[in-house]
Write a protein that holds these residues in place. Structure first.
Motif, PDB file in Angstrom:
ATOM      1  N   GLY A 184       0.745  -1.128  -0.114  1.00  0.00           N
ATOM      2  CA  GLY A 184      -0.091   0.036  -0.065  1.00  0.00           C
ATOM      3  C   GLY A 184       0.793   1.375  -0.072  1.00  0.00           C
ATOM      4  O   GLY A 184       0.261   2.319   0.226  1.00  0.00           O
ATOM      5  N   TYR A 185       2.142   1.210  -0.323  1.00  0.00           N
ATOM      6  CA  TYR A 185       2.943   2.314  -0.192  1.00  0.00           C
ATOM      7  C   TYR A 185       3.028   3.437  -1.634  1.00  0.00           C
ATOM      8  O   TYR A 185       3.608   4.183  -1.522  1.00  0.00           O
ATOM      9  CB  TYR A 185       4.307   1.949   0.095  1.00  0.00           C
ATOM     10  N   ALA A 186       2.357   2.679  -2.543  1.00  0.00           N
ATOM     11  CA  ALA A 186       2.307   3.391  -3.898  1.00  0.00           C
ATOM     12  C   ALA A 186       3.931   3.917  -4.263  1.00  0.00           C
ATOM     13  O   ALA A 186       3.950   5.179  -4.510  1.00  0.00           O
ATOM     14  CB  ALA A 186       1.544   4.666  -3.892  1.00  0.00           C
ATOM     15  N   ALA A 187       4.703   3.036  -4.198  1.00  0.00           N
ATOM     16  CA  ALA A 187       6.279   3.166  -4.350  1.00  0.00           C
ATOM     17  C   ALA A 187       6.826   3.316  -5.737  1.00  0.00           C
ATOM     18  O   ALA A 187       6.199   2.395  -6.745  1.00  0.00           O
ATOM     19  CB  ALA A 187       7.021   2.245  -3.362  1.00  0.00           C
ATOM     20  N   ARG A 188       7.624   4.090  -6.108  1.00  0.00           N
ATOM     21  CA  ARG A 188       8.413   3.802  -7.363  1.00  0.00           C
ATOM     22  C   ARG A 188       9.768   4.041  -7.295  1.00  0.00           C
ATOM     23  O   ARG A 188      10.146   4.912  -6.161  1.00  0.00           O
ATOM     24  CB  ARG A 188       7.857   4.605  -8.579  1.00  0.00           C
ATOM     25  N   GLN A 211       7.678   7.026  -2.122  1.00  0.00           N
ATOM     26  CA  GLN A 211       6.415   6.543  -1.548  1.00  0.00           C
ATOM     27  C   GLN A 211       5.234   7.806  -1.628  1.00  0.00           C
ATOM     28  O   GLN A 211       5.503   8.808  -0.820  1.00  0.00           O
ATOM     29  CB  GLN A 211       6.484   6.043  -0.150  1.00  0.00           C
ATOM     30  N   ARG A 212       4.333   7.388  -2.408  1.00  0.00           N
ATOM     31  CA  ARG A 212       3.138   8.432  -2.370  1.00  0.00           C
ATOM     32  C   ARG A 212       2.273   8.455  -1.561  1.00  0.00           C
ATOM     33  O   ARG A 212       1.169   9.060  -1.279  1.00  0.00           O
ATOM     34  CB  ARG A 212       2.859   8.504  -3.928  1.00  0.00           C
ATOM     35  N   ASN A 213       2.027   7.295  -0.864  1.00  0.00           N
ATOM     36  CA  ASN A 213       1.130   6.757   0.141  1.00  0.00           C
ATOM     37  C   ASN A 213       1.742   6.255   1.430  1.00  0.00           C
ATOM     38  O   ASN A 213       2.657   5.471   1.304  1.00  0.00           O
ATOM     39  CB  ASN A 213       0.304   5.830  -0.462  1.00  0.00           C
ATOM     40  N   CYS A 214       0.961   6.704   2.439  1.00  0.00           N
ATOM     41  CA  CYS A 214       1.588   6.206   3.895  1.00  0.00           C
ATOM     42  C   CYS A 214       0.275   5.244   4.508  1.00  0.00           C
ATOM     43  O   CYS A 214      -0.540   5.913   4.457  1.00  0.00           O
ATOM     44  CB  CYS A 214       2.184   7.157   4.505  1.00  0.00           C
TER      45      CYS A 214
END
Length: 228
Positions: free
Chosen positions: A163-167, A179-182
């Motif tokens: 769930g971190y929306a990472a790239r 990471q766009r989401n925490c």
């Protein structure tokens, strides 16, 4: 199915009449449908139609929409273990996920109690245990790669699953992880040990220097790590 006789044709009428489709449920009622299914012991199409005051054909259309969305599945069950089997609708994991969860609040409460009872060091011990578990899970995955870029992309994919929306990306020769989401912003804001544990985890997994340049919990648009 037997259709009711049509009315006599009015003057100038061709005599051809169309059968109206069953009324559609408003989009917001699909949420209500999920709520009814969650609370219902035997959620058949007929039962759901009765509870929502609509026709069975209408309810079936929306049940199918929810099935197509992966939020419902159908099981064949005998009510009370007896009688004729019926098709019963139940929520899938995706369907359950549409309901609000207080996981972050619960986690925050638990950590607050741990800190009050055992001191700040106890919270750090909890975070360390979590970090070690994640490290054990992810080390074999990243160990398949020797190149830093490949490792970073593998790490970003794993973080996305959590769930971190990472790239992972490059600017010139410099690698970054964003990471766009925490998943637990309230927890991260009150317990910075969580963020420190993540930074330590990335250093251990990647085997190179990692520094954090921005944090979501401090109001930034993303958590950004400079890698290498």
């Amino acid at each position: 199915m037997t259709l009711a006789p049509t009315d006599p044709a009015a003057p100038g009428d061709t005599g051809t009449r169309s059968v109206a489709a069953p009324p559609a449920l408003p989009e917001r009622t699909k949420s209500k449908l999920l709520e009814v299914i969650k609370a219902c012991d035997c959620a058949t199409a007929q039962t759901l139609a009765d509870k929502l005051g609509v026709t069975v054909p209408a309810i079936r259309r929306h049940l199918q929409d929810l099935q197509d969305a992966g939020q419902l599945e159908v099981r064949t069950e005998k009510p009370g273990g007896r009688g004729r089997p019926q098709h019963v609708y139940v929520l899938t994991e995706a369907g359950e996920a549409t309901f609000p969860k207080a996981y972050a609040a619960l986690c925050l409460d638990v950590l607050s109690h741990v800190e009050q009872l055992f001191g700040e060091g106890a919270v750090m011990q909890v975070m360390d245990a979590r970090r070690l578990e994640l490290c054990t899970q992810l080390t074999p995955l990243l160990g398949q790669h020797t190149d830093l870029g490949h490792k970073l992309h593998a790490l970003a994919r794993a973080l996305c699953e959590h769930g971190y929306a990472a790239r992972a990306y490059q600017e010139g020769s410099q690698w970054y992880l964003a990471q766009r989401n925490c998943p637990a912003p309230a927890v991260a804001k009150h317990f910075p040990q969580l963020c420190q544990g993540e930074l330590t985890l990335y250093r251990e997994l990647l085997g190179v220097p990692v520094s954090r340049e921005s944090r979501l919990s401090c109001g930034a648009a993303e958590c950004r790590y400079k890698v290498g």
